[in-house]
Design a protein around this motif. Structure first.
Motif, PDB file in Angstrom:
ATOM      1  N   GLY A  55      94.068 144.832 -22.673  1.00 44.75           N
ATOM      2  CA  GLY A  55      94.812 144.023 -23.637  1.00 44.75           C
ATOM      3  C   GLY A  55      93.875 143.137 -24.433  1.00 44.75           C
ATOM      4  O   GLY A  55      93.969 143.019 -25.665  1.00 44.75           O
ATOM      5  N   TYR A  56      92.936 142.524 -23.729  1.00 45.10           N
ATOM      6  CA  TYR A  56      91.931 141.673 -24.380  1.00 45.10           C
ATOM      7  C   TYR A  56      91.055 142.488 -25.327  1.00 45.10           C
ATOM      8  O   TYR A  56      90.766 142.069 -26.455  1.00 45.10           O
ATOM      9  CB  TYR A  56      91.085 141.007 -23.304  1.00 45.10           C
ATOM     10  N   GLN A  57      90.630 143.663 -24.882  1.00 42.01           N
ATOM     11  CA  GLN A  57      89.733 144.474 -25.700  1.00 42.01           C
ATOM     12  C   GLN A  57      90.440 145.032 -26.937  1.00 42.01           C
ATOM     13  O   GLN A  57      89.833 145.102 -28.024  1.00 42.01           O
ATOM     14  CB  GLN A  57      89.135 145.610 -24.871  1.00 42.01           C
ATOM     15  N   TRP A  58      91.695 145.426 -26.814  1.00 37.77           N
ATOM     16  CA  TRP A  58      92.430 145.885 -28.001  1.00 37.77           C
ATOM     17  C   TRP A  58      92.616 144.739 -28.992  1.00 37.77           C
ATOM     18  O   TRP A  58      92.542 144.957 -30.204  1.00 37.77           O
ATOM     19  CB  TRP A  58      93.765 146.480 -27.600  1.00 37.77           C
ATOM     20  N   ALA A  59      92.847 143.541 -28.486  1.00 36.99           N
ATOM     21  CA  ALA A  59      92.949 142.387 -29.378  1.00 36.99           C
ATOM     22  C   ALA A  59      91.637 142.154 -30.110  1.00 36.99           C
ATOM     23  O   ALA A  59      91.610 141.866 -31.314  1.00 36.99           O
ATOM     24  CB  ALA A  59      93.354 141.135 -28.587  1.00 36.99           C
TER      25      ALA A  59
ATOM     26  N   ASN B 212      95.754 138.280 -26.616  1.00 38.40           N
ATOM     27  CA  ASN B 212      96.486 138.883 -25.510  1.00 38.40           C
ATOM     28  C   ASN B 212      96.859 137.833 -24.482  1.00 38.40           C
ATOM     29  O   ASN B 212      96.225 136.787 -24.363  1.00 38.40           O
ATOM     30  CB  ASN B 212      95.687 140.007 -24.862  1.00 38.40           C
ATOM     31  N   MET B 213      97.926 138.124 -23.784  1.00 35.87           N
ATOM     32  CA  MET B 213      98.409 137.276 -22.697  1.00 35.87           C
ATOM     33  C   MET B 213      98.528 138.141 -21.455  1.00 35.87           C
ATOM     34  O   MET B 213      98.842 139.337 -21.533  1.00 35.87           O
ATOM     35  CB  MET B 213      99.770 136.681 -23.074  1.00 35.87           C
ATOM     36  N   ALA B 214      98.240 137.559 -20.284  1.00 42.05           N
ATOM     37  CA  ALA B 214      98.382 138.294 -19.037  1.00 42.05           C
ATOM     38  C   ALA B 214      98.847 137.370 -17.938  1.00 42.05           C
ATOM     39  O   ALA B 214      98.322 136.263 -17.786  1.00 42.05           O
ATOM     40  CB  ALA B 214      97.057 138.935 -18.645  1.00 42.05           C
ATOM     41  N   TYR B 215      99.861 137.815 -17.177  1.00 38.72           N
ATOM     42  CA  TYR B 215     100.153 137.097 -15.945  1.00 38.72           C
ATOM     43  C   TYR B 215      99.153 137.586 -14.907  1.00 38.72           C
ATOM     44  O   TYR B 215      98.692 138.723 -14.944  1.00 38.72           O
ATOM     45  CB  TYR B 215     101.601 137.299 -15.492  1.00 38.72           C
TER      46      TYR B 215
ATOM     47  N   PHE C  15      88.688 140.134 -15.143  1.00 35.27           N
ATOM     48  CA  PHE C  15      88.713 140.612 -16.521  1.00 35.27           C
ATOM     49  C   PHE C  15      89.112 139.476 -17.459  1.00 35.27           C
ATOM     50  O   PHE C  15      90.011 138.690 -17.157  1.00 35.27           O
ATOM     51  CB  PHE C  15      89.711 141.765 -16.674  1.00 35.27           C
ATOM     52  N   PRO C  16      88.464 139.375 -18.625  1.00 34.71           N
ATOM     53  CA  PRO C  16      88.793 138.282 -19.551  1.00 34.71           C
ATOM     54  C   PRO C  16      90.159 138.476 -20.189  1.00 34.71           C
ATOM     55  O   PRO C  16      90.651 139.602 -20.325  1.00 34.71           O
ATOM     56  CB  PRO C  16      87.679 138.373 -20.604  1.00 34.71           C
ATOM     57  N   ALA C  17      90.771 137.375 -20.573  1.00 31.08           N
ATOM     58  CA  ALA C  17      92.040 137.389 -21.298  1.00 31.08           C
ATOM     59  C   ALA C  17      92.095 136.143 -22.164  1.00 31.08           C
ATOM     60  O   ALA C  17      91.482 135.121 -21.844  1.00 31.08           O
ATOM     61  CB  ALA C  17      93.227 137.419 -20.337  1.00 31.08           C
ATOM     62  N   ASP C  18      92.832 136.213 -23.282  1.00 30.61           N
ATOM     63  CA  ASP C  18      92.966 135.047 -24.154  1.00 30.61           C
ATOM     64  C   ASP C  18      93.830 133.973 -23.517  1.00 30.61           C
ATOM     65  O   ASP C  18      93.557 132.782 -23.652  1.00 30.61           O
ATOM     66  CB  ASP C  18      93.597 135.472 -25.491  1.00 30.61           C
ATOM     67  N   TYR C  19      94.875 134.398 -22.830  1.00 27.18           N
ATOM     68  CA  TYR C  19      95.846 133.444 -22.300  1.00 27.18           C
ATOM     69  C   TYR C  19      96.319 133.957 -20.948  1.00 27.18           C
ATOM     70  O   TYR C  19      97.007 134.971 -20.861  1.00 27.18           O
ATOM     71  CB  TYR C  19      97.018 133.314 -23.282  1.00 27.18           C
ATOM     72  N   VAL C  20      95.915 133.274 -19.882  1.00 29.45           N
ATOM     73  CA  VAL C  20      96.257 133.675 -18.524  1.00 29.45           C
ATOM     74  C   VAL C  20      97.353 132.768 -17.986  1.00 29.45           C
ATOM     75  O   VAL C  20      97.252 131.538 -18.055  1.00 29.45           O
ATOM     76  CB  VAL C  20      95.021 133.608 -17.610  1.00 29.45           C
TER      77      VAL C  20
ATOM     78  N   VAL D 209      81.196 152.082  -3.702  1.00 23.71           N
ATOM     79  CA  VAL D 209      81.349 150.702  -4.176  1.00 23.71           C
ATOM     80  C   VAL D 209      82.830 150.359  -4.221  1.00 23.71           C
ATOM     81  O   VAL D 209      83.631 151.107  -4.790  1.00 23.71           O
ATOM     82  CB  VAL D 209      80.725 150.539  -5.577  1.00 23.71           C
ATOM     83  N   GLU D 210      83.207 149.218  -3.650  1.00 25.33           N
ATOM     84  CA  GLU D 210      84.598 148.780  -3.660  1.00 25.33           C
ATOM     85  C   GLU D 210      84.686 147.291  -3.929  1.00 25.33           C
ATOM     86  O   GLU D 210      83.816 146.520  -3.505  1.00 25.33           O
ATOM     87  CB  GLU D 210      85.275 149.101  -2.318  1.00 25.33           C
ATOM     88  N   ARG D 211      85.752 146.903  -4.632  1.00 21.55           N
ATOM     89  CA  ARG D 211      86.106 145.508  -4.865  1.00 21.55           C
ATOM     90  C   ARG D 211      84.916 144.694  -5.398  1.00 21.55           C
ATOM     91  O   ARG D 211      84.590 143.620  -4.882  1.00 21.55           O
ATOM     92  CB  ARG D 211      86.679 144.864  -3.605  1.00 21.55           C
ATOM     93  N   VAL D 212      84.305 145.215  -6.445  1.00 15.36           N
ATOM     94  CA  VAL D 212      83.204 144.521  -7.113  1.00 15.36           C
ATOM     95  C   VAL D 212      83.746 143.865  -8.377  1.00 15.36           C
ATOM     96  O   VAL D 212      84.529 144.467  -9.121  1.00 15.36           O
ATOM     97  CB  VAL D 212      82.069 145.515  -7.462  1.00 15.36           C
ATOM     98  N   ALA D 213      83.349 142.631  -8.628  1.00 17.58           N
ATOM     99  CA  ALA D 213      83.801 141.933  -9.834  1.00 17.58           C
ATOM    100  C   ALA D 213      83.364 142.679 -11.083  1.00 17.58           C
ATOM    101  O   ALA D 213      82.306 143.313 -11.112  1.00 17.58           O
ATOM    102  CB  ALA D 213      83.241 140.506  -9.845  1.00 17.58           C
ATOM    103  N   ALA D 214      84.189 142.586 -12.125  1.00 16.78           N
ATOM    104  CA  ALA D 214      83.882 143.285 -13.373  1.00 16.78           C
ATOM    105  C   ALA D 214      82.506 142.888 -13.905  1.00 16.78           C
ATOM    106  O   ALA D 214      81.772 143.732 -14.449  1.00 16.78           O
ATOM    107  CB  ALA D 214      84.962 142.979 -14.412  1.00 16.78           C
ATOM    108  N   SER D 215      82.131 141.639 -13.747  1.00 13.40           N
ATOM    109  CA  SER D 215      80.853 141.162 -14.267  1.00 13.40           C
ATOM    110  C   SER D 215      79.658 141.781 -13.549  1.00 13.40           C
ATOM    111  O   SER D 215      78.531 141.770 -14.082  1.00 13.40           O
ATOM    112  CB  SER D 215      80.779 139.637 -14.162  1.00 13.40           C
TER     113      SER D 215
END
Length: 365
Positions: free
Chosen positions: A19-23, A37-40, A48-53, A238-244
């Motif tokens: 959602g963030y990347q499409w924005a 983008n907004m995300a609950y 993952f980044p978002a404009d409005y969490v 690899v499991e449960r690694v942060a996106a960064s």
């Protein structure tokens, strides 16, 4: 709120940060258009980044937030992209997406629907088309639930009659009138000067499944462990690694295994291609053909299934030169197809019409 004349609001799930990347794609490549983008969110969800969490508890239970958010969107945005058939404002319209869409339309706001994958992929149809489908033979206990969900969402899309976008080409089988909205990544965040098969004594093979049952990890794990035990390669599960942290995971690998049950490709494969790794995965002929016809680009993913993954890997390691060249095509492919330009162009027709276009017909047609 964006300052452009066309203002797009995307929500509410932001799966894989898309959602963030499409924005960002609309902001970068749109014609006097911008988006947020907004995300609950439940926990950090891989960061993952978002404009409005919005914390899921506020999203779900705060009537004040629901009503204020609905009013803000109604007053300030020209278009809305609803992800995964999820309600935007929770209880503000009795928890009804059709009621939300009607109100948005009444206010002259264009509305389109965006399908991510499991929300709309019909398990029974997939199982009939793919020999290694995760929806066969009781492999995944969520299959009955996903079948009901997909049928419900398909009926919902039909009843709403809005333009529909899908994030991966395989979903066009489930929503034939939809428009492919390519996933978006930032190629520069993944790039490296280090070529595969140069930095390690043994080739390093990474597999980082978001959902092991869907990705077909059970098909490849035993074989990769066997090849590791033979001393042919080093296997990194690899499991449960942060996106960064994922760029370094891919840069420090030579080969990346994506998935072996769905028959498509998505964000993870694009990230590995952008890093210039040899990406091995099962991608159906239909998906490869659609990508070529829609973009003019050949998908540089090495084809393999659970049945022949050992043979494929042995071949790559025995003669890596042609696969290094294939890996070199990855960054160019991602920059051409998944840097956001084609995604913004896919949204152009929807965003160019007030209220989503005459009749707001399905599929953006």
């Amino acid at each position: 709120m964006p300052a452009a004349s066309t203002r797009l609001y995307i929500g509410p799930v932001n799966w894989a940060g898309q959602g963030y990347q499409w924005a960002r794609a609309v902001r970068r490549f749109g014609n006097d258009a911008d988006a947020v983008n907004m995300a609950y969110r439940v926990g950090t969800e891989y960061g993952f980044p978002a404009d409005y969490v919005v914390p899921v508890g506020v999203y779900s239970w705060s009537r004040e937030w629901q009503e204020r958010q609905a009013a803000y969107v109604h007053e300030n945005f020209t278009h809305v992209l609803v992800e995964a058939e999820r309600i935007l404002f929770a209880g503000a319209f009795r928890g009804s997406l059709p009621a939300e869409v009607r109100e948005l339309g009444r206010r002259g706001i264009g509305v389109a629907m965006l399908c991510h994958g499991s929300d709309i992929r019909l398990p029974s149809r997939h199982a009939a088309r793919h020999a290694d489908s995760p929806f066969r033979d009781g492999l995944w206990d969520l299959t009955p639930t996903l079948e009901k969900q997909a049928r419900r969402n398909l009926a919902l899309l039909e009843s709403l009659g809005r333009p529909v976008f899908v994030s991966t080409p395989d979903l066009l089988v489930d929503v034939p009138g939809a428009t492919w909205l390519p996933v978006v990544i930032e190629p520069d965040a993944w790039s490296t000067d280090q070529l595969p098969f140069q930095a390690h004594g043994l080739p390093v093979v990474a597999h980082a499944p978001s959902r092991a049952a869907v990705k077909g990890s059970d098909l490849v794990d035993p074989i990769l462990q066997q090849l590791d035990d033979e001393g042919l390669l080093r296997y990194r599960r690899v499991e449960r690694v942060a996106a960064s942290d994922m760029p370094e995971v891919y840069r420090s690998s030579d080969i990346v295994l994506d998935q072996f049950r769905i028959g498509s490709y998505g964000v993870a494969a694009c990230e590995a291609m952008a890093a210039g790794r040899v990406v091995v995965s099962h991608v159906s002929d239909d998906v490869r053909r659609h990508v070529l016809e829609a973009t003019g680009e050949t998908l540089p993913i090495v084809e393999a299934t659970g049945a022949n993954i050992e043979e494929v890997l042995r071949g790559i390691i025995a003669d890596p030169a042609p696969y290094r060249r294939r890996a070199g095509d990855g960054p160019r492919f991602v920059t051409s197809v998944h840097n956001g330009l084609l995604s913004a162009r896919a949204l152009d027709a929807f965003l160019s019409e007030p209220g989503g276009g005459p009749g707001a017909g399905r599929g953006g047609e």
